[in-house]
Design an enzyme around this catalytic site. Structure first.
Site, short mmCIF file in Angstrom:
data_model
loop_
_atom_site.label_atom_id
_atom_site.label_comp_id
_atom_site.label_asym_id
_atom_site.label_seq_id
_atom_site.Cartn_x
_atom_site.Cartn_y
_atom_site.Cartn_z
CB ALA A 193 1.43 -10.13 1.12
N GLY A 194 0.13 -13.17 1.52
CA GLY A 194 -0.53 -14.39 1.16
C GLY A 194 -1.97 -14.39 1.74
N PRO A 231 -2.24 -7.51 -4.05
CG PRO A 231 -1.04 -6.19 -5.33
CD PRO A 231 -2.41 -6.23 -4.88
CG ASP A 232 2.28 -12.31 -3.36
OD1 ASP A 232 2.74 -11.81 -4.29
OD2 ASP A 232 2.35 -13.69 -3.05
CG PHE A 233 5.41 -7.50 -0.95
CD1 PHE A 233 5.60 -6.34 -1.15
CD2 PHE A 233 4.70 -8.12 0.26
CE1 PHE A 233 4.94 -5.31 -0.34
CE2 PHE A 233 3.97 -7.03 0.88
CZ PHE A 233 4.27 -5.82 0.64
NE ARG A 234 10.54 -10.82 -1.04
CZ ARG A 234 10.05 -9.69 -0.29
NH1 ARG A 234 8.79 -10.22 0.37
NH2 ARG A 234 10.62 -8.92 0.31
CG ASN A 254 -0.22 -8.87 5.29
OD1 ASN A 254 0.78 -9.19 5.03
ND2 ASN A 254 -1.16 -9.90 5.46
CB ILE A 255 0.71 -1.90 6.05
CG1 ILE A 255 0.82 -2.29 4.26
CG2 ILE A 255 1.97 -2.12 6.73
CD1 ILE A 255 1.69 -1.25 3.53
CG ASP A 256 -4.03 -5.96 4.39
OD1 ASP A 256 -4.32 -6.17 5.66
OD2 ASP A 256 -3.72 -6.95 3.89
CG HIS A 279 6.58 -5.00 8.04
ND1 HIS A 279 6.80 -6.12 7.10
CD2 HIS A 279 7.57 -5.77 9.17
CE1 HIS A 279 7.84 -6.88 7.25
NE2 HIS A 279 8.34 -6.64 8.42
CG ASN A 300 3.15 -19.80 1.94
OD1 ASN A 300 2.27 -18.72 1.83
ND2 ASN A 300 4.36 -19.81 1.52
CB CYS A 329 -3.95 -18.31 3.06
SG CYS A 329 -2.36 -18.37 3.20
P1 OAD Z 1 5.82 -12.45 -0.19
O1 OAD Z 1 5.33 -11.78 -1.46
O2 OAD Z 1 7.25 -12.31 -0.10
O3 OAD Z 1 5.39 -13.81 0.04
C1 OAD Z 1 4.04 -14.14 0.06
C2 OAD Z 1 4.02 -15.76 0.11
O4 OAD Z 1 2.57 -15.99 0.14
C3 OAD Z 1 4.56 -16.38 -1.18
O5 OAD Z 1 5.18 -17.53 -0.51
C4 OAD Z 1 3.21 -16.85 -1.78
O6 OAD Z 1 3.35 -18.07 -2.57
C5 OAD Z 1 2.33 -17.12 -0.71
N1 OAD Z 1 0.73 -17.05 -1.18
C6 OAD Z 1 0.30 -15.68 -2.00
N2 OAD Z 1 -0.87 -15.95 -2.20
C7 OAD Z 1 -1.22 -17.24 -1.53
C8 OAD Z 1 -2.64 -17.45 -1.28
N3 OAD Z 1 -3.66 -17.10 -1.57
N4 OAD Z 1 -2.57 -18.81 -0.43
C9 OAD Z 1 -1.46 -19.35 0.11
N5 OAD Z 1 -0.20 -18.67 -0.28
C10 OAD Z 1 -0.33 -17.44 -1.13
O7 OAD Z 1 4.98 -11.53 0.87
P2 OAD Z 1 5.28 -11.21 2.58
O8 OAD Z 1 5.89 -12.51 2.99
O9 OAD Z 1 4.32 -10.93 3.29
O10 OAD Z 1 7.79 -5.71 3.97
O11 OAD Z 1 6.56 -10.53 2.48
C11 OAD Z 1 7.29 -9.74 3.56
C12 OAD Z 1 7.53 -8.47 3.62
O12 OAD Z 1 8.15 -8.22 2.11
C13 OAD Z 1 6.32 -7.56 3.60
O13 OAD Z 1 5.72 -7.05 4.62
C14 OAD Z 1 7.00 -6.29 2.62
C15 OAD Z 1 7.89 -6.90 1.57
O14 OAD Z 1 9.08 -6.21 1.23
C16 OAD Z 1 8.04 -4.26 3.95
O15 OAD Z 1 7.73 -3.61 2.87
C17 OAD Z 1 8.96 -3.62 4.91
#
Ligand code: OAD
Length: 282
Positions: A4-5, A13-16, A87-89, A106, A205, A238
């Site tokens: 998501a980053g 938005p990302d997730f976490r 990503n699903i976007d 995903h 990241n 990123c």
């Molecule tokens: P997360 O939200 O878990 O992690 C995003 C990461 O990207 C974090 O380490 C942030 O610090 C970093 N980040 C955010 N914006 C950034 C930017 N502009 N530049 C650099 N780093 C950035 O998202 P994912 O790892 O994609 O699954 O999450 C994995 C899965 O968890 C998703 O596909 C989804 C979710 O539950 C399902 O729904 C099955």
């Protein structure tokens, strides 16, 4: 491989990420816990929160970021073996990376299926239902199951393409670039374990992720131990990381120009209407 980053700069938005991530901002949906919105068993009982959120985040509203266009340049220069995304976007496709170069681990919003009888539905059909604030339900006689976009929920298998490509690609990977992911969700988070021991792994990241390294298992990324010989963490956004890498490769101008040209085309296609939303408030 990405998460998501790479799309947060597009306004998704990302997730976490604490505070801004989706899982910290779902109070209005009154979920038992945030991840429930993507859990199959919860969805079968209460599909409304997911469809409300899907309307907010629906693909087609956002423009790809510098990171997406960097991946496109890797493709154009014949260097992209495959891009694995969580990503699903669909922004990889919007950025012009062809489907055969992508593993959308995903799933995607391209198609949808009835959870009960598996009847397939088009993206156009389900999009209309979602935008009309309906819970899409199967039109087949005596079915009326919930129709769900083919994105992978917790409790569902990844698409077959994931394992089929993984077994072919990973032994051929001579540089693994990991961008914008917390590497917390399996099996995606284990992809780095599948490349050869001699393959360098570059994380771009905001924070270090994927460090489950254990000397005994040899699994996970290892940025900080004295034994590390191949893992590199570039910490920052990123887009900045991709731009810095493009600069080292002599592609910086090309990358910037590609993004300007493509965004202009997207704006023209949308008839001059502003395409990119402000950051989504969920
Ligand atoms: P997360 O939200 O878990 O992690 C995003 C990461 O990207 C974090 O380490 C942030 O610090 C970093 N980040 C955010 N914006 C950034 C930017 N502009 N530049 C650099 N780093 C950035 O998202 P994912 O790892 O994609 O699954 O999450 C994995 C899965 O968890 C998703 O596909 C989804 C979710 O539950 C399902 O729904 C099955």
């Amino acid at each position: 491989m990405s998460g998501a980053g790479i799309s947060t700069a597009a306004g998704i938005p990302d997730f976490r990420s604490p505070g801004s991530g989706l899982y910290d901002n779902l109070q209005q949906y009154k979920l038992p816990y945030p991840e429930a919105i993507f859990e199959l068993e919860f969805f079968k009982e209460s599909p409304e929160p997911f469809f409300k959120l899907a309307k907010e985040l629906y693909p087609g509203t956002f423009k790809p970021t510098m990171s997406h266009y960097f991946i496109r340049l890797l493709y154009e220069k014949g260097l992209l073996l495959r891009h694995y995304t969580q990503n699903i976007d669909t922004l990889e496709r919007v950025a012009g990376i062809p489907g055969e170069k992508l593993v959308e681990a995903h799933g995607t919003f391209h198609e949808a299926h009835c959870l009960h009888c598996r009847k397939a539905y088009s993206q156009q059909w389900i999009k209309k239902e979602i935008f009309d604030d309906k819970v899409p339900s199967c039109v087949k006689d005596s079915c009326s199951g919930i129709v769900k976009p083919d994105i992978v929920f917790f409790g569902e298998n990844l698409p077959d393409k994931f394992s089929a490509c993984l077994s072919k690609d990973m032994k051929r990977c001579d540089l693994l670039i990991i961008m914008g992911t917390s590497l917390t969700v399996q099996p995606f988070a284990s992809i780095p374990d599948h490349v050869p021991d001699t393959t360098p792994r570059l994380l771009i990241n905001r924070e270090k992720s994927g460090q489950r390294f254990s000397f005994f298992s040899g699994k996970g990324l290892d940025f900080d131990s004295p034994k590390n010989y191949r893992d590199v963490a570039w910490l920052g956004s990123c887009d900045d990381g991709c731009l810095a890498l493009a600069d080292l490769l002599g592609w910086k101008d090309e990358l910037e120009q590609l993004m300007v040209k493509e965004h202009k085309m997207i704006d023209e296609k949308s008839g001059g209407k502003p395409h990119q939303k402000d950051a989504v408030k969920v």
